[in-house]
Design an enzyme around this catalytic site. Structure first.
Site, PDB file in Angstrom:
ATOM      1  N   ASN A   6       0.835  -1.213   0.000  1.00  0.00           N
ATOM      2  CA  ASN A   6       0.000   0.000   0.000  1.00  0.00           C
ATOM      3  C   ASN A   6       0.867   1.260   0.000  1.00  0.00           C
ATOM      4  O   ASN A   6       0.542   2.236  -0.673  1.00  0.00           O
ATOM      5  CB  ASN A   6      -0.960   0.000   1.200  1.00  0.00           C
ATOM      6  CG  ASN A   6      -2.214  -0.811   0.907  1.00  0.00           C
ATOM      7  OD1 ASN A   6      -3.052  -0.412   0.101  1.00  0.00           O
ATOM      8  ND2 ASN A   6      -2.323  -1.973   1.537  1.00  0.00           N
ATOM      9  N   ASN A  96      -7.187   4.021   8.328  1.00  0.00           N
ATOM     10  CA  ASN A  96      -6.681   2.649   8.237  1.00  0.00           C
ATOM     11  C   ASN A  96      -7.371   1.958   7.068  1.00  0.00           C
ATOM     12  O   ASN A  96      -8.412   2.424   6.596  1.00  0.00           O
ATOM     13  CB  ASN A  96      -6.930   1.885   9.545  1.00  0.00           C
ATOM     14  CG  ASN A  96      -6.011   0.669   9.688  1.00  0.00           C
ATOM     15  OD1 ASN A  96      -5.203   0.370   8.801  1.00  0.00           O
ATOM     16  ND2 ASN A  96      -6.123  -0.032  10.804  1.00  0.00           N
ATOM     17  N   HIS A  98      -8.712  -1.834   5.511  1.00  0.00           N
ATOM     18  CA  HIS A  98      -9.025  -3.221   5.865  1.00  0.00           C
ATOM     19  C   HIS A  98      -9.617  -3.963   4.679  1.00  0.00           C
ATOM     20  O   HIS A  98     -10.399  -3.394   3.932  1.00  0.00           O
ATOM     21  CB  HIS A  98     -10.050  -3.259   7.012  1.00  0.00           C
ATOM     22  CG  HIS A  98      -9.440  -3.172   8.355  1.00  0.00           C
ATOM     23  ND1 HIS A  98      -9.292  -1.988   9.028  1.00  0.00           N
ATOM     24  CD2 HIS A  98      -8.922  -4.130   9.152  1.00  0.00           C
ATOM     25  CE1 HIS A  98      -8.717  -2.227  10.193  1.00  0.00           C
ATOM     26  NE2 HIS A  98      -8.478  -3.513  10.294  1.00  0.00           N
ATOM     27  N   GLU A 168      -7.406  -2.167  -2.823  1.00  0.00           N
ATOM     28  CA  GLU A 168      -6.836  -1.296  -1.782  1.00  0.00           C
ATOM     29  C   GLU A 168      -5.915  -0.259  -2.420  1.00  0.00           C
ATOM     30  O   GLU A 168      -5.956   0.927  -2.089  1.00  0.00           O
ATOM     31  CB  GLU A 168      -6.044  -2.116  -0.760  1.00  0.00           C
ATOM     32  CG  GLU A 168      -6.898  -3.024   0.091  1.00  0.00           C
ATOM     33  CD  GLU A 168      -6.119  -3.682   1.219  1.00  0.00           C
ATOM     34  OE1 GLU A 168      -4.962  -3.301   1.469  1.00  0.00           O
ATOM     35  OE2 GLU A 168      -6.667  -4.586   1.858  1.00  0.00           O
TER      36      GLU A 168
HETATM   37  C1  GAR Z   1      -3.539  -4.898   3.775  1.00  0.00           C
HETATM   38  O1  GAR Z   1      -4.221  -5.942   3.137  1.00  0.00           O
HETATM   39  C2  GAR Z   1      -4.459  -4.225   4.760  1.00  0.00           C
HETATM   40  O2  GAR Z   1      -5.781  -4.244   4.343  1.00  0.00           O
HETATM   41  C3  GAR Z   1      -4.266  -5.067   5.972  1.00  0.00           C
HETATM   42  O3  GAR Z   1      -2.892  -5.406   5.978  1.00  0.00           O
HETATM   43  C4  GAR Z   1      -2.420  -5.444   4.648  1.00  0.00           C
HETATM   44  C5  GAR Z   1      -1.148  -4.612   4.534  1.00  0.00           C
HETATM   45  O4  GAR Z   1      -0.573  -4.840   3.287  1.00  0.00           O
HETATM   46  N1  GAR Z   1      -4.594  -4.309   7.129  1.00  0.00           N
HETATM   47  C6  GAR Z   1      -5.139  -4.842   8.217  1.00  0.00           C
HETATM   48  O5  GAR Z   1      -5.483  -5.999   8.302  1.00  0.00           O
HETATM   49  C7  GAR Z   1      -5.320  -3.830   9.354  1.00  0.00           C
HETATM   50  N2  GAR Z   1      -5.654  -4.478  10.580  1.00  0.00           N
HETATM   51  P1  GAR Z   1       0.714  -4.051   2.780  1.00  0.00           P
HETATM   52  O6  GAR Z   1       1.764  -4.124   3.880  1.00  0.00           O
HETATM   53  O7  GAR Z   1       1.129  -4.805   1.547  1.00  0.00           O
HETATM   54  O8  GAR Z   1       0.305  -2.636   2.486  1.00  0.00           O
END
Ligand code: GAR
Length: 183
Positions: A6, A96, A98, A168
């Protein structure tokens, strides 16, 4: 922060669209995180603040906000709950992201791959991604952006995860700009 995909997507979006918004600092809770190395490769200023002791973590983040003149916090892969005290002191938006924020998949332990595995095992046709404000009582506050993801063609939980992550990436950069630039 986990893989940092992200963070990379936000960085790409800001560069490609020439937005008057910059990533001032990427804060990681572990130096061993692959995302930390990725931030260095992308030339993003970064630092590590361990989140084992949350009061100390929050104190350090509050000073970084002042030092770096941070105007918004965008969490990604953050698995801790920020305190009510911290959220009232920051006075800047805290967002945040999710995956699959449907009530039946938002329970305890439903993070990382667990949520995608549950969605896939249940034979759902749709999953999705949500960006929300972090609520002082519960992480999931006001929803700022949401995208439904058709997962009928996904043949495994990993394919569901990949499809949701793509959504995302499309959501986060534009939502950050909307909030910061009050669009
Ligand atoms: C993402 O899928 C986000 O939606 C999730 O962690 C991942 C981070 O991905 N977030 C949660 O579950 C928050 N509790 P990234 O490190 O590749 O951006």
């Amino acid at each position: 922060m986990g893989r940092g995909s992200n963070l990379a997507a936000i960085h790409r979006y800001l560069s490609a669209t020439n937005q008057p918004v910059q990533i001032a600092l990427a804060v990681f809770t572990r130096a061993a995180s692959p995302a930390y190395a990725l931030a260095k490769d992308l030339g993003i200023s970064s630092c590590v603040v361990p989140a084992k002791e949350m009061p100390a973590f929050e104190r350090q983040v509050l000073s970084l906000i002042t030092d770096y003149r941070i105007e918004l916090i965008a969490l990604a892969g953050f698995m801790k709950q920020l305190s009510e005290n911290f959220l009232s002191l920051v006075q800047i938006p805290v967002l945040n992201i999710h995956p699959a924020l449907l009530p039946r998949y938002g329970g305890k332990g439903m993070y990382g791959m667990a949520v995608h595995e549950a969605v896939f095992a249940a034979g759902e046709e749709l999953s999705g991604a949500s960006i929300h404000r972090v609520d002082p009582l519960y992480d999931h506050g006001e929803i700022l952006a949401q995208k439904t993801v058709d997962i009928r063609d996904c043949k495994s939980a990993s394919e569901v995860a990949k499809a949701v992550l793509k959504a995302e990436h499309e959501l986060y950069g534009p939502t950050i700009c909307k909030v910061l630039l009050r669009l």
